[in-house]
Design an enzyme around this catalytic site. Structure first.
Site, PDB file in Angstrom:
ATOM      1  N   LYS A 110       0.860  -1.188   0.000  1.00 44.33           N
ATOM      2  CA  LYS A 110       0.000   0.000   0.000  1.00 44.33           C
ATOM      3  C   LYS A 110       0.901   1.245   0.000  1.00 44.33           C
ATOM      4  CE  LYS A 110      -4.368   1.231   2.162  1.00 44.33           C
ATOM      5  NZ  LYS A 110      -5.399   0.719   3.090  1.00 44.33           N
ATOM      6  N   GLU A 149     -18.840  -5.071  10.798  1.00 47.83           N
ATOM      7  CA  GLU A 149     -19.759  -4.285  11.635  1.00 47.83           C
ATOM      8  C   GLU A 149     -20.848  -5.147  12.269  1.00 47.83           C
ATOM      9  OE1 GLU A 149     -18.659  -3.364   8.683  1.00 47.83           O
ATOM     10  OE2 GLU A 149     -17.698  -1.443   9.008  1.00 47.83           O
ATOM     11  N   ARG A 182     -25.390  -1.485   7.869  1.00 51.68           N
ATOM     12  CA  ARG A 182     -25.132  -2.924   7.609  1.00 51.68           C
ATOM     13  C   ARG A 182     -25.500  -3.785   8.818  1.00 51.68           C
ATOM     14  NH1 ARG A 182     -19.793  -4.777   4.579  1.00 51.68           N
ATOM     15  NH2 ARG A 182     -21.112  -4.222   2.816  1.00 51.68           N
TER      16      ARG A 182
HETATM   17  C1  LIG Z   1     -18.530  -1.811   5.495  1.00 51.45           C
HETATM   18  C2  LIG Z   1     -17.347  -0.887   5.487  1.00 51.45           C
HETATM   19  N1  LIG Z   1     -16.696  -0.630   6.644  1.00 51.45           N
HETATM   20  C3  LIG Z   1     -15.638   0.204   6.663  1.00 51.45           C
HETATM   21  C4  LIG Z   1     -15.226   0.830   5.508  1.00 51.45           C
HETATM   22  C5  LIG Z   1     -14.091   1.838   5.548  1.00 51.45           C
HETATM   23  N2  LIG Z   1     -12.949   1.372   4.746  1.00 51.45           N
HETATM   24  C6  LIG Z   1     -12.733   1.799   3.531  1.00 51.45           C
HETATM   25  S1  LIG Z   1     -11.399   1.108   2.836  1.00 51.45           S
HETATM   26  C7  LIG Z   1     -11.065   0.241   4.266  1.00 51.45           C
HETATM   27  C8  LIG Z   1      -9.885  -0.650   4.353  1.00 51.45           C
HETATM   28  C9  LIG Z   1      -9.944  -1.634   3.214  1.00 51.45           C
HETATM   29  O1  LIG Z   1      -8.834  -2.508   3.301  1.00 51.45           O
HETATM   30  P1  LIG Z   1      -8.551  -3.438   2.055  1.00 51.45           P
HETATM   31  O2  LIG Z   1      -9.801  -4.099   1.621  1.00 51.45           O
HETATM   32  O3  LIG Z   1      -7.427  -4.314   2.435  1.00 51.45           O
HETATM   33  O4  LIG Z   1      -8.151  -2.436   0.889  1.00 51.45           O
HETATM   34  P2  LIG Z   1      -6.787  -1.567   0.788  1.00 51.45           P
HETATM   35  O5  LIG Z   1      -7.175  -0.166   1.198  1.00 51.45           O
HETATM   36  O6  LIG Z   1      -5.779  -2.188   1.676  1.00 51.45           O
HETATM   37  O7  LIG Z   1      -6.398  -1.645  -0.663  1.00 51.45           O
HETATM   38  C10 LIG Z   1     -12.031   0.480   5.214  1.00 51.45           C
HETATM   39  C11 LIG Z   1     -12.065  -0.121   6.576  1.00 51.45           C
HETATM   40  C12 LIG Z   1     -15.946   0.545   4.316  1.00 51.45           C
HETATM   41  N3  LIG Z   1     -15.628   1.135   3.140  1.00 51.45           N
HETATM   42  N4  LIG Z   1     -16.982  -0.309   4.338  1.00 51.45           N
HETATM   43 MG   LIG Z   2      -5.441  -4.114   2.311  1.00 53.41          MG
END
Ligand SMILES: Cc1ncc(C[n+]2csc(CCOP(=O)(O)OP(=O)(O)O)c2C)c(N)n1
Ligand SMILES: [Mg+2]
Ligand SMILES: CC(=O)[C@@H](O)[C@H](O)COP(=O)(O)O
Length: 572
Positions: free
Chosen positions: A238, A316, A344
């Site tokens: 990342k 969640e 959710r």
């Molecule tokens: C249901 C939900 N909870 C929390 C979020 C906030 N959120 C957005 S991106 C993220 C992290 C995502 O991690 P990953 O899937 O590994 O993607 P990366 O950013 O590492 O590429 C979170 C917690 C969300 N978008 N949807």
């Molecule tokens: Mg990730």
């Protein structure tokens, strides 16, 4: 850089490396200026190039989970020139957008949905005997969401319905991804033992270097040849290629504001201070986050009380029912979550918390209009949905002092769920009350006034400005802040019944909101007062700044003034 997928297909390996570097430079330049998801997209450059060389979008369906990592996809599908308008009113969305491009499918920014979409697409293609391919890109963080495993359970059971799942494993959500799944993936990085995906009936290819386009293409073409459900496990970094992101221990510059934007005191920081103070006073207070400790204001609590802080991953629903378990065992959980993400877990709140009258406090950040993150991020449904939950109490503080006060009142409730909501905005100055009646704060008195403005939460300051303007136009107005907006305070109804026009001003959506319920309550009390909700329309609202959206829907001082004058005219 790239005119489209066909242009990309013709590139040599060395030319592709140049394309990747150019895209990285472009992302750093543009997103630093507009704000947006810089870290995630820097990590998905080679992955997305390889995807568009192996698969032929939109004939083949490319699904991005959460969608915050789809900027490279947008560049490669002809939208490079739109990036100056990223996340701005009328400009490029920060997520896939079906109205922008035929290459975009999932607009919802809520995590852990892409595999379920993929399962649906694959079932339809099987019925249609289509040769189109289904590809879902999901992050290691999104893979901690329960829906992803519900989908894997189905996808793995149907070897004749091919789905290519590209697992973008950078080991992080915001912070390092937690839990057994993350540990399992970490083992796969090194030992390649039999893994959970194979146990569920999917093929597994990996781990693949997620920044080596040749390796990625090789793995993706192999996945296509398998012609069955398959996980391609890609290891990425990342923030790759940009030292400030790669060295950012907090979240690898997951979401950045425009460079130079003044850091202002947020509502979140007020909550962060107060919950940490409360935690020092009460050992029964525990906090829960769904992979968002820092952005939801729990980092301070976590460092002070690590044993009483639980990160459950992007889960969640689990967070809420786990909170119910903690409460049944005598703790008082505080679930800090963005308003939109609680949508959710409404069933868990209703049936696992409220049905059992458990004392869980939900702190909803990003409530109301959030702005640049667009329709699936606005927290504009909580005040309409949650008040139907029996025994639930919902508070909407107007300023930092009331946030502190109402948070303390909420954690003192021990016979059911409480909710405190506040926006993604600069914390306003404190607005003192003239007097309190019941739970309500009278902010502006005006003997003999015909109009009562019910100022909900942070819109109180706009209501007070409107009251000044109305008084200047000869319309005296009383302004009251209910503080607790569910259940409705009898003192508020009494106040309302004494005025010819009552207008509830709130940044939530209309159906069933406070104003709707005030009108019903007034009718039930036989009052002939005209009560109205002045709120957001029951529509999905596109991205723009919070102030632009509030103004567009008349929820600023000018809009409130105009509405009151029009409603009064209609009454005369
Ligand atoms: C249901 C939900 N909870 C929390 C979020 C906030 N959120 C957005 S991106 C993220 C992290 C995502 O991690 P990953 O899937 O590994 O993607 P990366 O950013 O590492 O590429 C979170 C917690 C969300 N978008 N949807
Ligand atoms: Mg990730
Ligand atoms: C994609 C996602 O859900 C989060 O990254 C969100 O965009 C963060 O929003 P804030 O910037 O308001 O914390």
């Amino acid at each position: 850089m790239i005119s489209g997928p066909a242009d990309l297909a013709a590139k040599s390996t060395s030319e592709l490396a140049t394309v990747a570097n150019d895209i990285r430079d472009f992302l750093i330049r543009k997103v630093s200026r507009t704000g947006g998801h810089l870290g995630p997209n820097l990590g998905a450059v080679e992955l997305t190039i390889a995807l568009h060389r192996v698969f032929h979008s939109p004939h083949d369906v490319l699904l991005f989970d959460t969608g915050h990592q789809a900027y490279v996809h947008k560049i490669l599908t002809g939208r490079e020139s739109d990036f100056d308008s990223l996340r701005q009113a009328g400009g490029l969305s920060g997520y896939p957008s079906r109205s922008e491009s035929e290459h975009d499918v999932i607009e919802n920014s809520h995590a852990s949905t892409a595999l379920s979409y993929a399962d649906g697409w694959a079932k339809a293609f099987a019925l249609q005997q289509s040769t189109r391919r289904v590809v879902a890109v999901i992050g290691d963080g999104a893979l901690t969401g329960g829906m992803a495993w519900e989908a894997l359970n189905n996808i793995g059971s149907a070897p004749d319905r091919p789905v290519v799942i590209v697992l973008n494993d950078n080991g992080r959500s915001y912070a390092p991804t937690i839990g057994g799944i993350a540990s399992h993936l970490a083992v796969l990085r090194y030992e390649g033992d039999r893994n959970i995906f194979e146990d569920l009936g999917l093929a597994y290819i990996g781990p693949v270097d997620g920044h080596d386009i040749t390796d990625l293409e090789h793995a993706l073409r192999k996945a296509v040849r398998l012609n069955r459900p398959v996980v391609v496990h890609c290891l990425t970094r990342k923030g790759k290629g940009y030292a400030p992101a790669e060295e950012d221990e907090a979240d690898r510059l997951h979401a950045v504001g425009p460079v130079g934007a003044a850091k202002k005191r947020s509502w979140t920081s007020v909550f962060a201070e107060e919950i940490t103070a409360i935690g020092a006073e009460r050992e029964d207070i525990v906090c829960i986050t769904a992979a968002m400790a820092e952005p939801a204001g729990l980092a301070g609590f976590a460092s002070r009380f690590p044993d009483r802080m639980f990160d459950v991953g992007i889960a969640e629903q689990h967070a809420v029912t786990s909170a119910a378990g903690l409460a049944m065992a005598g703790m008082h959980p505080v679930v800090a979550i963005y308003s939109t993400f609680l949508n959710r877990a409404v069933d868990q709140l209703l049936m696992d918390v409220a049905l059992h009258r458990q004392p869980v406090t939900f702190v909803l950040d990003r409530a109301g209009i959030t702005g640049p993150d667009g329709p699936s991020h606005h927290g504009m449904w909580d005040s309409s949905i949650l008040p139907v939950v029996p025994g639930l109490r919902l508070a909407s503080p107007r300023d930092p002092a009331r946030l502190r006060e109402l948070l303390r009142e909420a954690v003192d409730v021990n016979d059911g769920p409480t909710v405190v909501r506040y926006p993604k905005a600069t914390a306003s100055d404190d607005i003192p009350a003239v007097r309190r009646t019941g739970h309500c704060d009278v902010l502006l008195e005006c003997p003999g006034a015909d109009v009562l403005l019910v100022a909900v939460g942070p819109l109180a300051s706009a209501c007070l400005q409107a009251a000044d303007e109305l008084r200047a136009q000869g319309v005296p107005v009383i302004v009251v802040d209910p503080r607790w907006i569910a259940p409705i305070d009898p003192c508020l109804l009494k106040l309302a019944g004494a005025h010819r026009l009552v207008v509830a001003v709130e940044d939530t959506t209309t159906p069933g909101a406070l104003g709707g319920r005030i009108a019903q309550a007034l009718a039930a009390n036989g009052s002939d007062t005209c009560a109205a909700t002045f709120a957001l329309p029951p529509r999905f609202l596109p991205h723009a700044s919070r102030s632009e959206i509030l103004r567009a829907h008349g929820l600023d001082a000018a809009g409130i003034t105009t509405t009151v004058l029009k409603r009064l005219e209609a009454l005369s």
